[in-house]
Write a protein that holds these residues in place. Structure first.
Motif, short mmCIF file in Angstrom:
data_model
loop_
_atom_site.label_atom_id
_atom_site.label_comp_id
_atom_site.label_asym_id
_atom_site.label_seq_id
_atom_site.Cartn_x
_atom_site.Cartn_y
_atom_site.Cartn_z
N HIS B 250 0.81 -1.22 0.00
CA HIS B 250 0.00 0.00 0.00
C HIS B 250 0.84 1.27 0.00
O HIS B 250 0.66 2.12 -0.85
N HIS B 299 -6.52 -3.93 4.04
CA HIS B 299 -7.74 -3.74 3.24
C HIS B 299 -7.68 -4.55 1.94
O HIS B 299 -8.67 -4.62 1.24
N HIS B 300 -6.54 -5.14 1.66
CA HIS B 300 -6.48 -6.05 0.51
C HIS B 300 -6.88 -7.46 0.92
O HIS B 300 -6.90 -8.36 0.10
#
Ligand SMILES: [Cu+2]
Ligand SMILES: [Cu+2]
Lengths: 254, 568
Positions: B250, B299-300
Motif C-alpha cells: 500500500h 484492506h487487501h
C-alpha cells in the motif's frame, strides 16, 4: 448490472448502493466544477491572473466536509452489516436468525482444490463424522428459505468461494477454516466462481448452487446420504489427510 | 574536466552525472513500458478472442505486465528519472549527494531488468502467479507447469530492483536534506521535491517486510521450509505473506503517487500564472496520507481470513485516507481559480491526469468499505480502480512531466499541437479500456480470468471485452507514435531559444537548457522567494512581467569556482 439477487438479505447490496451513489454524485459534481473552472479561468476569458481567489470558491472546502460526513455514514452502514456477516457468524447466532424467520439452518463444508469444489454435509442426522455424511463434487444443493453456514478451506492453493447471486465471497485458505453464511430465497441454479488466482484453470473453476424446494431437498438428502469419506478418499489421494486436518482444526476452534 | 578527457563510456554509460543517470532511467523505463504495453496488447487479444494464448501464457503475460509497469516503469521513471533529473536542479545543487551510489543504483536496475527478461525465457517459462506473488501458488513448483527457475529469477529480479530503488531513495533523502542551496528552507522547497522526499521515506520504511517475505518465500521453494505452505505435517500460514506483501504494497502505491502529484503541482502554477493555492496544505496532507498508508494494508485482505474485528480498523483507516486526499485534490483544483489558464501541452496532460485522479480516488471507496468489498474484491472493479490510479500515475502524469521538462533536459522542443492531440487521444482510449471495468466488476466478473466463457452469468459481457481490447490497441498505437517522436525529438527536435519557455519560477529554469555538467557553471543560485511567485504586483507588473523567479544566479568568486571545478 449486478446478477439477479437470489437472497433477501439486503446487507451487501445496500452497502454497494450507498457507496456507488455517493461516489457518482461527488464525482459528477467535481467534474462539473472542474469543467466550469477550466472554462471560466482560461487565458482567453481571464487574461490576468490574480493571487487571491473569490470567497465563493473557497467554500469548495465544504466538499471535503461532505466527503467526511459521507465517510462516516458509509462506515456505519458497512460496520453494521459486517458484524452481521462475519462477527455474529457462529452457530448460535445463525440459528437465532433462522428461528426468527422460521427458516432451516444448513451446515456445509466447502473445500477448494485445483480446479473444483467439494462439499460435505453432515447428512440427515445433522451430525458430522457419521455414516450418513454426504460428499458432493462441485454442486452445492440447498433448500429454499434456509440459512446456509459454509465453512471454507482449501487443500492445495488459495481459492475464493464467490457466489455472485448471493453477493458473498470469501477466500479458501489451506490450513484455515473460514465461515460465511447466506440466506437462500428462491429456487434455481446459480453459479460459483473462483475469485482468487489458483493456477492455469482458475477461470474454469466453476461450481453450482442448486436451490430446491423444501420437499425436493429432503428427497435428495435421503437419496444421497451415506456415501461420504470412502468416496472422497478415492477422489484424491492427498484429500483424506487434509480433510482430517481441517476437521481437527475446526474442532479446536469450537 | 574537459570533454576531451572524458571518454564516451564515462560520459554516457557509467556517468555519475545526475542528469545522465536520470535520462538513462527515463529511457530504460520507456523501453520497459514498451514491453509492458506489448504484453497488455497480447493478453487483451486473448480476452477479446479466447484461445489465442494458452491458459498459463495468459497468466504469465498478466503477471509480467503488472510487475513491469509497477517496478520497471513507474518507479524508474517517476523516481529514478524525474527524481534524478530534477532534485539537484530544483534545489540549486550541482549533483546528488552520492553520485557513485547513484550510478550503482542505475546499473543494479539494469541488471534487475535483464534478470527479469531472462526469467521469462528460461526452461519452464516465467513466473505466472500474479504480481502479488501469493503463496502457496508461488511456492509450489508444480502449481503451473514447472516454472521453478522462472519463479526464482523473477523473485531475484524484484529483489534487485528494490536494492536499486533503495540506493536511489537514500540518495534522494540525503540530497534534499543536506544540499539545498542558500535560502532554500524546507517550506520553500518546490512541491515536486517535497513529494520526492516523502515518497523516498515511505519506500525506505515499507520495503523491508517485503524483502523478508520474498526471502522466506525463496526458502519455501529452495530449502523445504514451510513459512507459507501447508501440508499434512507442516502448517505454515499463507496469509502471513499477504501481510508482508501489503505492508509494503500500500505505501508503495503512494511512493509512485506522490511524485505524480508533484508533477501536477509544478505544472499547474506555471500554466495558471498564479501561486499554488495552499502549498502547506498539500505538503501536510501528503504527510498525513503517508502515515495513514502504513495502517491500511489489510484492506487487501478483508475476505482473506483476517480477524473480523481488525478488519473494522483497517476499513476505518482506509476510508479515512479519503479525507487528506480529497483535501489535496480540492486544493489543487482551487489553484486553477482566478488563474489565467494557458492550455499548453503539459497543462492539458496535467488537467487530464488530475481529472482521472478524481475517478481513481473515488472508486477506491467501494473497495475500502469492507462490506461492499466482499462483492467487489478480486473483480474487474479492482482492475479498473487501480488502472485509474496507476495508469494515471505512470503514464498521464509522467508524460505531462515529459512535455513540461523536455526543453530543460534536452534543450529541444516537443511540438505543442502534437502534445495536445496526444493527450486527447490518450484520454479517450484510456477511458475506453479502463472505465468498462467498473461495469464488469459490478457484474461480478472476477479478475485474472483468461476468458469469461465458462460462466453463464458473464456471457452477455463478451462485447465489453472486445471494446476494451480495441481501445487498448488504439492506446498502444498512440503511445508508440509518441515514443518514436520522443526519441526523434531528443536528437533532431527544434532547439530551444529561451531556457525558460514556460516562464516558470523554480530554480531549474535558471540553468541553461540543457544544463551543463555540474549545472551552474561559474555561477550559483541563491533562493530569495517562495517557489511559486506568479501574478506579482509592483515594479515587475509595470514592466509586463508576471512572475518572480525563486532565486538569482550569483557569479562565483574565482577561488570558489576553482574549488567547484576540482570537486567535479
Ligand atoms: Cu480456484
Ligand atoms: Cu492498499
Amino acid at each position: 448490472m449486478r446478477p439477479l439477487r437470489a437472497t433477501d438479505y439486503p446487507g451487501i447490496d445496500l452497502s454497494i448502493d450507498i457507496v456507488l451513489w455517493g461516489i457518482v454524485i461527488v464525482g459528477i459534481f467535481s467534474f462539473i466544477i472542474l469543467a466550469y473552472g477550466l472554462w471560466r479561468f482560461s487565458a482567453k476569458r481571464n487574461p490576468v491572473a490574480s493571487r487571491t481567489i473569490p470567497p465563493a470558491f473557497r467554500r469548495l472546502v465544504f466538499l471535503d466536509i461532505a466527503v467526511l460526513i459521507f465517510d462516516i455514514v458509509l462506515l456505519a452502514v458497512n460496520i453494521y452489516f459486517w458484524a452481521d456477516l462475519f462477527i455474529e457468524n457462529d452457530d448460535a447466532s445463525i440459528q437465532e436468525r433462522a428461528a426468527a424467520e422460521n427458516a432451516e439452518v444448513v451446515y456445509v463444508k466447502a473445500i477448494g482444490r485445483q480446479f473444483f469444489w467439494t462439499f460435505l454435509y453432515p447428512g440427515p442426522d445433522g451430525q458430522w463424522n457419521t455414516n450418513d455424511d454426504i460428499i458432493r463434487g462441485n454442486t452445492l444443493v440447498l433448500p429454499a428459505n434456509a440459512y446456509v453456514a459454509v465453512d471454507i478451506t482449501a487443500n492445495d492453493v488459495l481459492h475464493s468461494f464467490f457466489l455472485p447471486n448471493f453477493r458473498i465471497k470469501y477466500d479458501a485458505i489451506p490450513g484455515i477454516n473460514t465461515r460465511v453464511w447466506f440466506k437462500t430465497t428462491r429456487e434455481g441454479k446459480y453459479e460459483i466462481a473462483c475469485a482468487e488466482l489458483c493456477g492455469a484453470g482458475h477461470y474454469k473453476m466453476r461450481g453450482e448452487v442448486e436451490v430446491l424446494s423444501q420437499k425436493n431437498y429432503q428427497e435428495w438428502l435421503q437419496q444421497v446420504s451415506g456415501n461420504s469419506y470412502l468416496r472422497y478418499a478415492s477422489l484424491t489421494t492427498q484429500g483424506e489427510s487434509t480433510l482430517h486436518n481441517n476437521e481437527q482444526n475446526s474442532e479446536e476452534t469450537e | 574536466m574537459s570533454a576531451a578527457e572524458t571518454s564516451w563510456v564515462k560520459q554516457y554509460l557509467f556517468s555519475t552525472d545526475h542528469k545522465v543517470i536520470g535520462k538513462q532511467y527515463l529511457l530504460t523505463g520507456l523501453f520497459m513500458a514498451l514491453i509492458g504495453g506489448i504484453l497488455a496488447v497480447a493478453f487483451r487479444t486473448n480476452l477479446a478472442s479466447p484461445g489465442v494464448l494458452s491458459d498459463s501464457a495468459y497468466l504469465r503475460l498478466v503477471t509480467y505486465h503488472g510487475s513491469i509497469m509497477f517496478f520497471w516503469v513507474a518507479m524508474p521513471v517517476l523516481l529514478g528519472g524525474f527524481g534524478n533529473l530534477l532534485i539537484p536542479l530544483m534545489i540549486g545543487a550541482r549533483d546528488m549527494a552520492f553520485p557513485t551510489l547513484n550510478m550503482l543504483s542505475y546499473w543494479t536496475f539494469v541488471v534487475s531488468a535483464i534478470v527479469l527478461i531472462l526469467s521469462f525465457f528460461v526452461p519452464g517459462g516465467g513466473f505466472s502467479g500474479g504480481w502479488t506473488i501469493y503463496p502457496p501458488l508461488s511456492a509450489m513448483p508444480d502449481a503451473f507447469l514447472g516454472e521453478h527457475l522462472g519463479t526464482i529469477l523473477f523473485l531475484l529480479a524484484v529483489a534487485l530492483e528494490f536494492a536499486s530503488m533503495l540506493m536511489g531513495g537514500v540518495n534522494f533523502i540525503a540530497t534534499i536534506i543536506t544540499m539545498r542551496t542558500k535560502g532554500l528552507s524546507f517550506f520553500r522547497l518546490p512541491l515536486m521535491i517535497w513529494m520526492q522526499l516523502i515518497a523516498s521515506v515511505l519506500f525506505l520504511l515499507s520495503v523491508t517486510p517485503l524483502i523478508a517475505g520474498a526471502f522466506m518465500l525463496m526458502m519455501d521453494i529452495f530449502a523445504g521450509t514451510h513459512f507459507f505452505t501447508v501440508t499434512a505435517e507442516h502448517t505454515g500460514n499463507p496469509i502471513l505473506f499477504q501481510h508482508l506483501f501489503w505492508f509494503f504494497g500500500h505505501p508503495e502505491v503512494y511512493v509512485i503517487l506522490f511524485p505524480a502529484l508533484g508533477i501536477i503541482a509544478e505544472i499547474f502554477p506555471a500554466n495558471t500564472r498564479r501561486p499554488f493555492y495552499s502549498y502547506k496544505t498539500l505538503v501536510w496532507t501528503a504527510i498525513i496520507a503517508g502515515v495513514l498508508s502504513f495502517l491500511v494494508w489489510a484492506h487487501h485482505q478483508f475476505v482473506a481470513g483476517i480477524n473480523p474485528y481488525s478488519a473494522i480498523w483497517f476499513s476505518v483507516f482506509t476510508v479515512a485516507i479519503s479525507v487528506p486526499f480529497s483535501i489535496s485534490l480540492v486544493v489543487m483544483g482551487l489553484s486553477l481559480v482566478n488563474g489565467s489558464i494557458r492550455f499548453t501541452a503539459p497543462m492539458v496532460w496535467a488537467v487530464g491526469a488530475y481529472a482521472m485522479f478524481i475517478i481513481g480516488g473515488l472508486t477506491g471507496l467501494p473497495l475500502g468499505a469492507f462490506t461492499a468489498d466482499v462483492y467487489f474484491h478480486d473483480t474487474y472493479f479492482v482492475v479498473a480502480h487501480f488502472h485509474y490510479t496507476v495508469f494515471t500515475i505512470a503514464v498521464l502524469s509522467a508524460i505531462a512531466g515529459l512535455y513540461y521538462w523536455f526543453p530543460k533536459w534536452f534543450g529541444r522542443q516537443l511540438n505543442e499541437t502534437f502534445g495536445k492531440w496526444h493527450a486527447i487521444l490518450t484520454l479517450i482510449f484510456y477511458n475506453g479500456f479502463a472505465f468498462p471495468g467498473f461495469f464488469l466488476g459490478l457484474a461480478g466478473h472476477p479478475r485474472r480470468y483468461a476468458s469469461l466463457g465458462f460462466f453463464e452469468y458473464l456471457h452477455e459481457y463478451q462485447w465489453v471485452h472486445v471494446m476494451m481490447t480495441v481501445s487498448t490497441y488504439l492506446l498502444f498505437a498512440t503511445q508508440l507514435v509518441f515514443a518514436v517522436y520522443f526519441i526523434y525529438a531528443i536528437f533532431k527536435g527544434k532547439k530551444v531559444e529561451d531556457p525558460n519557455p514556460w516562464k516558470a519560477t523554480t530554480l531549474e529554469w535558471l540553468a541553461p537548457s540543457p544544463p551543463p555538467h555540474l549545472n551552474w557553471g561559474n555561477t550559483h543560485p541563491i533562493v530569495e522567494h517562495d517557489p511559486y511567485e506568479y501574478a506579482v504586483n509592483g515594479e515587475l507588473k509595470a514592466k509586463g512581467i508576471d512572475f518572480l523567479p525563486q532565486g538569482k544566479l550569483y557569479v562565483l568568486k574565482k577561488s570558489d569556482a576553482e574549488k567547484q571545478e576540482q570537486e567535479g
